[in-house]
Design a protein around this motif. Structure first.
Motif, PDB file in Angstrom:
ATOM      1  N   GLU A 245      59.541 -73.128 -31.060  1.00 13.46           N
ATOM      2  CA  GLU A 245      58.141 -72.700 -30.991  1.00 13.46           C
ATOM      3  C   GLU A 245      57.678 -72.606 -29.529  1.00 13.46           C
ATOM      4  N   MET A 246      58.112 -73.553 -28.714  1.00 13.79           N
ATOM      5  CA  MET A 246      57.778 -73.513 -27.284  1.00 13.79           C
ATOM      6  C   MET A 246      58.334 -72.244 -26.641  1.00 13.79           C
TER       7      MET A 246
ATOM      8  N   GLY B 179      56.318 -69.243 -26.803  1.00 12.01           N
ATOM      9  CA  GLY B 179      55.078 -69.240 -26.032  1.00 12.01           C
ATOM     10  C   GLY B 179      53.889 -69.879 -26.716  1.00 12.01           C
ATOM     11  N   ARG B 180      54.109 -70.658 -27.760  1.00 15.93           N
ATOM     12  CA  ARG B 180      53.001 -71.254 -28.493  1.00 15.93           C
ATOM     13  C   ARG B 180      52.515 -72.535 -27.814  1.00 15.93           C
ATOM     14  N   THR B 181      51.235 -72.791 -27.919  1.00 15.20           N
ATOM     15  CA  THR B 181      50.648 -74.020 -27.380  1.00 15.20           C
ATOM     16  C   THR B 181      50.953 -75.171 -28.322  1.00 15.20           C
ATOM     17  N   ASN B 182      50.675 -76.408 -27.855  1.00 14.76           N
ATOM     18  CA  ASN B 182      50.910 -77.577 -28.715  1.00 14.76           C
ATOM     19  C   ASN B 182      50.098 -77.489 -29.997  1.00 14.76           C
ATOM     20  N   THR B 183      48.871 -77.002 -29.861  1.00 16.16           N
ATOM     21  CA  THR B 183      48.001 -76.872 -31.042  1.00 16.16           C
ATOM     22  C   THR B 183      48.592 -75.900 -32.051  1.00 16.16           C
ATOM     23  N   ALA B 184      49.065 -74.752 -31.553  1.00 16.00           N
ATOM     24  CA  ALA B 184      49.639 -73.739 -32.435  1.00 16.00           C
ATOM     25  C   ALA B 184      50.938 -74.243 -33.068  1.00 16.00           C
TER      26      ALA B 184
ATOM     27  N   GLU C 269      48.918 -82.906 -33.606  1.00 13.05           N
ATOM     28  CA  GLU C 269      49.176 -82.525 -32.219  1.00 13.05           C
ATOM     29  C   GLU C 269      49.804 -83.683 -31.451  1.00 13.05           C
TER      30      GLU C 269
ATOM     31  N   GLU D 184      53.301 -83.738 -29.274  1.00 14.30           N
ATOM     32  CA  GLU D 184      53.411 -84.248 -27.902  1.00 14.30           C
ATOM     33  C   GLU D 184      54.557 -85.249 -27.785  1.00 14.30           C
TER      34      GLU D 184
ATOM     35  N   SER E 136      57.962 -76.500 -13.874  1.00  8.73           N
ATOM     36  CA  SER E 136      57.368 -77.067 -15.074  1.00  8.73           C
ATOM     37  C   SER E 136      58.446 -77.514 -16.051  1.00  8.73           C
TER      38      SER E 136
ATOM     39  N   ARG F  49      58.169 -77.887 -19.157  1.00  9.32           N
ATOM     40  CA  ARG F  49      58.091 -77.030 -20.352  1.00  9.32           C
ATOM     41  C   ARG F  49      58.886 -75.744 -20.132  1.00  9.32           C
TER      42      ARG F  49
END
Length: 237
Positions: free
Chosen positions: A168-169, A172-177, A186, A190, A209, A211
């Motif tokens: 998922e990372m 390009g998805r955020t932690n919320t997504a 969430e 993390e 980074s 990430r």
């Protein structure tokens, strides 16, 4: 002289098919009982004629992808007395892995350059008829290389859930997504990401980074779950 083997040839290229038929029949060790051009015809011919063995190309109509491999596995499942040798112009380990997914008995994987070596083809057909397996040395080399790469993969230590998060990372998805997509909190995401950084040895001191570095590790891995047929799932998540 050994009794002649009854063989079906499956090859969509007419010249290759007829050339192979002539080559085998001239050996006086093979009787070609049918020569067909696609997987559907092959399966029908095997069901009707019950040959000793099949010599088939990998790529045939309608999609020219892995019809030969799929047909080979079905023949071994439905007619276990029939040996199958698959011919390919590719020494790709992925094809061999797919062919031998349910077992190796009575199956062979040879490169098309072997067609000119009549003795090798005949001995391979006799081997699969007797229930043994045959693999071209070049393909064995690729399989060994694949195993070495997999054993050295930096993703090897990640659990299936951690791989889900990393995938998922990479998209390009955020932690919320990611949390929403995986139906997790969430805070759980993390924690997974922190564990991924630790397992991939991505410390705080990195100038890039963490990430981004994790995603690059994922994308650069030739055997990662993003690759066709690839899987690095080694632990329960």
């Amino acid at each position: 002289m050994s009794e002649r083997l009854r063989v079906i040839i499956a090859e969509d290229n007419y010249l290759v098919r007829e050339g192979t038929r002539r080559l085998l029949e001239d050996s006086d060790q093979i009787q070609v009982v049918a020569a067909v051009s696609d997987a559907a015809e092959l399966l029908q011919a095997v069901s009707t004629l019950r040959p000793d063995a099949v010599l088939t190309d990998i790529r045939m109509p309608p999609t020219h992808r892995t019809e030969g491999i799929e047909a080979a596995r079905q023949i071994r499942r439905d007619f276990p007395q029939v040996g199958v040798v698959v011919l390919s112009q590719y020494s790709d380990a992925a094809y061999a892995t797919e062919l031998f997914r349910d077992g190796t008995d009575g199956l062979g994987y040879l490169l098309k350059v072997s067609i000119g070596a009549l003795d090798e083809i005949v001995s391979s057909l006799r081997a699969v008829v007797s229930g043994r397996s045959v693999v071209d040395p070049a393909v064995v080399e690729r399989l060994v290389e694949q195993q070495v790469r997999q054993s050295q993969s930096p993703l090897r230590g990640l659990t299936s859930r951690e791989l889900d998060v990393l995938r998922e990372m990479a998209e390009g998805r955020t932690n919320t997504a990611i949390a929403e997509g995986l139906h997790l909190s969430e805070s759980a995401i993390e924690k997974y990401i922190s564990t991924i950084f630790t397992k991939l040895n991505l410390g705080e001191e990195r100038r890039v980074s963490r990430r981004v570095a994790a995603v690059l590790t994922y994308l650069r891995d030739p055997n990662g779950p993003h690759a066709a047929g690839g899987s690095t799932d080694t632990a329960n998540g």
